[in-house]
Design an enzyme around this catalytic site. Structure first.
Site, PDB file in Angstrom:
ATOM      1  N   GLN A 260       0.488  -2.374  -4.207  1.00  0.00           N
ATOM      2  CA  GLN A 260       1.583  -3.339  -4.224  1.00  0.00           C
ATOM      3  C   GLN A 260       2.924  -2.586  -4.133  1.00  0.00           C
ATOM      4  OE1 GLN A 260      -1.066  -3.963  -6.754  1.00  0.00           O
ATOM      5  NE2 GLN A 260      -1.937  -4.947  -4.989  1.00  0.00           N
TER       6      GLN A 260
ATOM      7  N   GLY B 262       5.090  -4.631  -0.526  1.00  0.00           N
ATOM      8  CA  GLY B 262       3.709  -4.229  -0.236  1.00  0.00           C
ATOM      9  C   GLY B 262       3.472  -4.070   1.251  1.00  0.00           C
ATOM     10  N   ASP B 263       2.300  -3.515   1.578  1.00  0.00           N
ATOM     11  CA  ASP B 263       1.891  -3.332   2.979  1.00  0.00           C
ATOM     12  C   ASP B 263       2.793  -2.379   3.753  1.00  0.00           C
ATOM     13  OD1 ASP B 263      -0.087  -5.342   2.498  1.00  0.00           O
ATOM     14  OD2 ASP B 263       1.470  -6.844   2.760  1.00  0.00           O
TER      15      ASP B 263
ATOM     16  N   THR C   6      -6.432 -10.517   2.930  1.00  0.00           N
ATOM     17  CA  THR C   6      -6.666 -11.958   3.107  1.00  0.00           C
ATOM     18  C   THR C   6      -6.548 -12.417   4.568  1.00  0.00           C
ATOM     19  OG1 THR C   6      -4.322 -12.336   2.692  1.00  0.00           O
ATOM     20  CG2 THR C   6      -5.793 -12.520   0.790  1.00  0.00           C
TER      21      THR C   6
ATOM     22  N   GLY D 212      -4.796  -3.630  -0.105  1.00  0.00           N
ATOM     23  CA  GLY D 212      -5.602  -3.269   1.056  1.00  0.00           C
ATOM     24  C   GLY D 212      -4.955  -2.068   1.711  1.00  0.00           C
ATOM     25  N   HIS D 213      -5.565  -0.910   1.567  1.00  0.00           N
ATOM     26  CA  HIS D 213      -4.993   0.307   2.141  1.00  0.00           C
ATOM     27  C   HIS D 213      -5.790   0.700   3.381  1.00  0.00           C
ATOM     28  CE1 HIS D 213      -2.994   1.496  -1.919  1.00  0.00           C
ATOM     29  NE2 HIS D 213      -2.468   0.439  -1.352  1.00  0.00           N
TER      30      HIS D 213
ATOM     31  N   VAL E 174       4.933   7.003  13.200  1.00  0.00           N
ATOM     32  CA  VAL E 174       5.176   6.312  14.470  1.00  0.00           C
ATOM     33  C   VAL E 174       3.877   5.764  15.063  1.00  0.00           C
ATOM     34  CG1 VAL E 174       7.321   7.510  15.078  1.00  0.00           C
ATOM     35  CG2 VAL E 174       5.131   8.592  15.608  1.00  0.00           C
TER      36      VAL E 174
ATOM     37  N   ARG F 287       1.838 -12.090   7.906  1.00  0.00           N
ATOM     38  CA  ARG F 287       2.930 -11.642   7.033  1.00  0.00           C
ATOM     39  C   ARG F 287       4.258 -12.172   7.562  1.00  0.00           C
ATOM     40  NH1 ARG F 287       0.540  -5.677   7.360  1.00  0.00           N
ATOM     41  NH2 ARG F 287      -1.170  -5.925   5.893  1.00  0.00           N
TER      42      ARG F 287
ATOM     43  N   ASN G 245      -6.587  -6.735  -4.866  1.00  0.00           N
ATOM     44  CA  ASN G 245      -5.541  -7.455  -4.131  1.00  0.00           C
ATOM     45  C   ASN G 245      -4.898  -6.525  -3.106  1.00  0.00           C
ATOM     46  OD1 ASN G 245      -4.491  -5.930  -6.244  1.00  0.00           O
ATOM     47  ND2 ASN G 245      -2.953  -7.419  -6.875  1.00  0.00           N
TER      48      ASN G 245
ATOM     49  N   GLY H 249       2.214   0.719   4.180  1.00  0.00           N
ATOM     50  CA  GLY H 249       1.426   1.797   4.793  1.00  0.00           C
ATOM     51  C   GLY H 249       1.210   2.940   3.812  1.00  0.00           C
ATOM     52  N   LYS H 250       1.083   2.595   2.533  1.00  0.00           N
ATOM     53  CA  LYS H 250       0.894   3.644   1.518  1.00  0.00           C
ATOM     54  C   LYS H 250      -0.429   4.387   1.728  1.00  0.00           C
ATOM     55  CE  LYS H 250       1.418   0.483  -1.644  1.00  0.00           C
ATOM     56  NZ  LYS H 250       1.968  -0.637  -0.858  1.00  0.00           N
TER      57      LYS H 250
HETATM   58  P1  IMP Z   1      -1.817 -11.328  -6.816  1.00  0.00           P
HETATM   59  O1  IMP Z   1      -1.508  -9.872  -6.982  1.00  0.00           O
HETATM   60  O2  IMP Z   1      -3.104 -11.578  -6.073  1.00  0.00           O
HETATM   61  O3  IMP Z   1      -1.720 -12.076  -8.114  1.00  0.00           O
HETATM   62  O4  IMP Z   1      -0.671 -11.958  -5.885  1.00  0.00           O
HETATM   63  C1  IMP Z   1       0.680 -12.073  -6.306  1.00  0.00           C
HETATM   64  C2  IMP Z   1       1.641 -11.829  -5.155  1.00  0.00           C
HETATM   65  O5  IMP Z   1       1.591 -10.457  -4.771  1.00  0.00           O
HETATM   66  C3  IMP Z   1       1.316 -12.625  -3.885  1.00  0.00           C
HETATM   67  O6  IMP Z   1       2.541 -12.945  -3.231  1.00  0.00           O
HETATM   68  C4  IMP Z   1       0.529 -11.639  -3.036  1.00  0.00           C
HETATM   69  O7  IMP Z   1       0.606 -11.941  -1.661  1.00  0.00           O
HETATM   70  C5  IMP Z   1       1.260 -10.352  -3.386  1.00  0.00           C
HETATM   71  N1  IMP Z   1       0.418  -9.160  -3.225  1.00  0.00           N
HETATM   72  C6  IMP Z   1      -0.533  -8.703  -4.075  1.00  0.00           C
HETATM   73  N2  IMP Z   1      -1.081  -7.578  -3.611  1.00  0.00           N
HETATM   74  C7  IMP Z   1      -0.450  -7.290  -2.461  1.00  0.00           C
HETATM   75  C8  IMP Z   1      -0.563  -6.216  -1.526  1.00  0.00           C
HETATM   76  O8  IMP Z   1      -1.348  -5.267  -1.673  1.00  0.00           O
HETATM   77  N3  IMP Z   1       0.276  -6.279  -0.445  1.00  0.00           N
HETATM   78  C9  IMP Z   1       1.164  -7.288  -0.285  1.00  0.00           C
HETATM   79  N4  IMP Z   1       1.315  -8.302  -1.133  1.00  0.00           N
HETATM   80  C10 IMP Z   1       0.512  -8.302  -2.217  1.00  0.00           C
END
Ligand code: IMP
Length: 430
Positions: free
Chosen positions: A222, A12-13, A299, A40-41, A412, A303, A38, A15-16
């Site tokens: 994700q 995840g994260d 959150t 965050g884009h 970049v 990272r 969950n 940069g989608k």
């Molecule tokens: P949940 O999706 O909130 O149940 O979290 C489960 C796991 O996925 C945790 O380790 C979160 O930090 C991770 N996670 C969920 N959504 C993201 C995201 O958009 N980016 C990065 N990690 C994520």
């Protein structure tokens, strides 16, 4: 006509959001297909900087139809907050639709998420606390509430009464608060009123777009290593963020997908618990975190950072049939004298080239690195591949060799224009 799926290639994260924002300029429709708030884009464009959690990143183009698909779990309060933020910035959203089949995150899901994490103690997953896992759990258990239910007060009452029977027993057993049926019912009928214009059967819209030969973008949230089946279970999310999940969540058959773009950072990050073989807990890890602003969009948590893992990347390429790579945050590596790539793992003295399914084994693997010279030159202002410093080209070419996939886009910098298109975006839709 082209259907292009955008998949997160790591944890995840990657940069989608910015990649979807770039491609959405050419797309008629963007469908967010899985996950919830969950995600965050971050999108930075001429309208400003936006942190989107549920609304598809195509919302900035008024010509693009944006769909929150069936595979998504929607927290109506979070969605309304996001819509208010967009309205304040002057972004209109008449072009937004929410699948009436998408499931709802209820307040008791957030409460359950919190209690479950505390019960896990040292083994906690580090969820985002948004109630995503419990909402998917109820969907599978067939006691979920769907967005369409919010439009029918009687149906909602019936479904909610059934769900609360199970939920309140569970919550009270673990010291949580029972949730009152009438108040909850009223609150969600009210959300239904506020979102009435957007909640629709989205299947006809998607089929119409396909039959008209329009270009459709499937926006992942994700990433593959967080996939409930293929990720580092149980340190995963509760959905299928990959290409198969894209088809399922959007309601599109796999033969209609033209390209699968894997988005990978030029290094690796992970947030929350779970194994991470190439993690750096030293100064280089701190440098990546600070230069890369590696703090969670949802959150704010720091990272975990590490080197690029080509073993995991090859696995993700295979799982998703990725045919083009998008490399993000190459510029974050600009100051490093040496850059490492993990090319295999050592497990109990043996070299392996796969990702073990057991997290106990994955936690034990020792990464085997190949070292490449850094370029130690700023790349953020560069806009063509030819302009990149020779060592940056060499690094990218080595990543292509190790993953077996050509590059479409290199980013970049955070803004829409900070991209190097090796394959012009218009060609991806050709
Ligand atoms: P949940 O999706 O909130 O149940 O979290 C489960 C796991 O996925 C945790 O380790 C979160 O930090 C991770 N996670 C969920 N959504 C993201 C995201 O958009 N980016 C990065 N990690 C994520």
């Amino acid at each position: 006509m082209s259907v292009v799926a955008i998949i997160g290639g790591q944890w995840g994260d990657e940069g989608k959001g910015r990649v979807v924002d770039l491609l959405a300029q050419h797309a008629h429709m963007v469908i967010r297909y899985s996950g919830g708030n969950n995600a965050g884009h971050t999108v930075i464009n001429d309208r400003g900087t936006f942190k989107l959690h549920l609304v598809p990143a195509g919302i900035f183009n008024p010509e693009t139809t944006n769909i929150i698909g069936t595979g998504v779990v929607v927290d109506p309060a979070a969605l309304l907050e996001e819509l208010a933020m967009l309205a304040e910035a002057g972004v209109t959203f008449d072009n937004l639709y929410i699948s009436d089949r998408a499931h709802v995150i209820m307040p008791y899901h957030r409460e359950q998420d919190r209690i479950q994490e505390s019960l896990r103690g040292d083994g906690r997953i580090g969820t985002t606390g948004r109630g995503v896992g419990p909402a998917y759990g109820d969907k599978m258990e067939r006691i979920g509430i769907r967005m369409g239910d919010l439009l029918h007060a009687d149906t909602l009452h019936q479904h909610l009464a059934r769900a609360l029977d199970a939920k309140n027993t569970w919550l009270q057993a673990y010291g949580g608060k029972a949730q009152p049926l009438q108040a909850l019912h009223q609150q969600f009928v009210d959300y239904g009123h506020q979102l009435r214009a957007y909640i629709k059967p989205t299947h006809p819209l998607v089929q119409q777009a396909l039959s008209r030969g329009q270009d459709v973008l499937l926006e992942g949230a994700q990433a593959s290593l967080l996939d409930v089946d293929w990720g580092t279970y149980p340190y995963v999310t509760s959905s299928a963020p990959g290409a198969a999940g894209a088809c399922q969540g959007a309601g599109i058959g796999p033969r209609q997908v033209s390209h699968v773009l894997g988005v990978f950072k030029a290094y690796t990050t992970r947030i929350g618990g779970g194994p991470f073989p190439t993690e750096l807990t030293d100064e280089t890890g701190n440098l990546l975190r600070e230069r890369g602003h590696e703090y969670g969009t949802t959150t704010g948590r720091p990272r975990r950072c590490g080197w690029f893992d080509a073993v995991a990347a090859r696995y993700v390429v295979e799982l998703n049939g990725i045919d083009y790579m998008v490399w993000t945050k190459l510029d974050i590596l600009d100051t490093l004298p040496t850059i490492r790539i993990c090319t295999s793992y050592k497990l109990r003295g043996e070299t392996i080239h796969y990702v073990p399914s057991s997290i106990a084994e994955l936690s034990q693997v020792e990464p085997i690195y190949e070292d490449l010279p850094g370029w130690q030159t700023p790349t953020d202002a560069l806009r063509t591949f030819d302009d990149l410093p020779p060592n940056a080209k060499r690094y990218l070419q080595r990543l292509e060799e190790l993953t077996g996939v050509p590059t479409a886009i290199i980013s970049v910098g955070p803004a829409r224009q900070s991209s190097i298109e090796r394959v012009p975006v218009a060609e991806l839709f050709a």
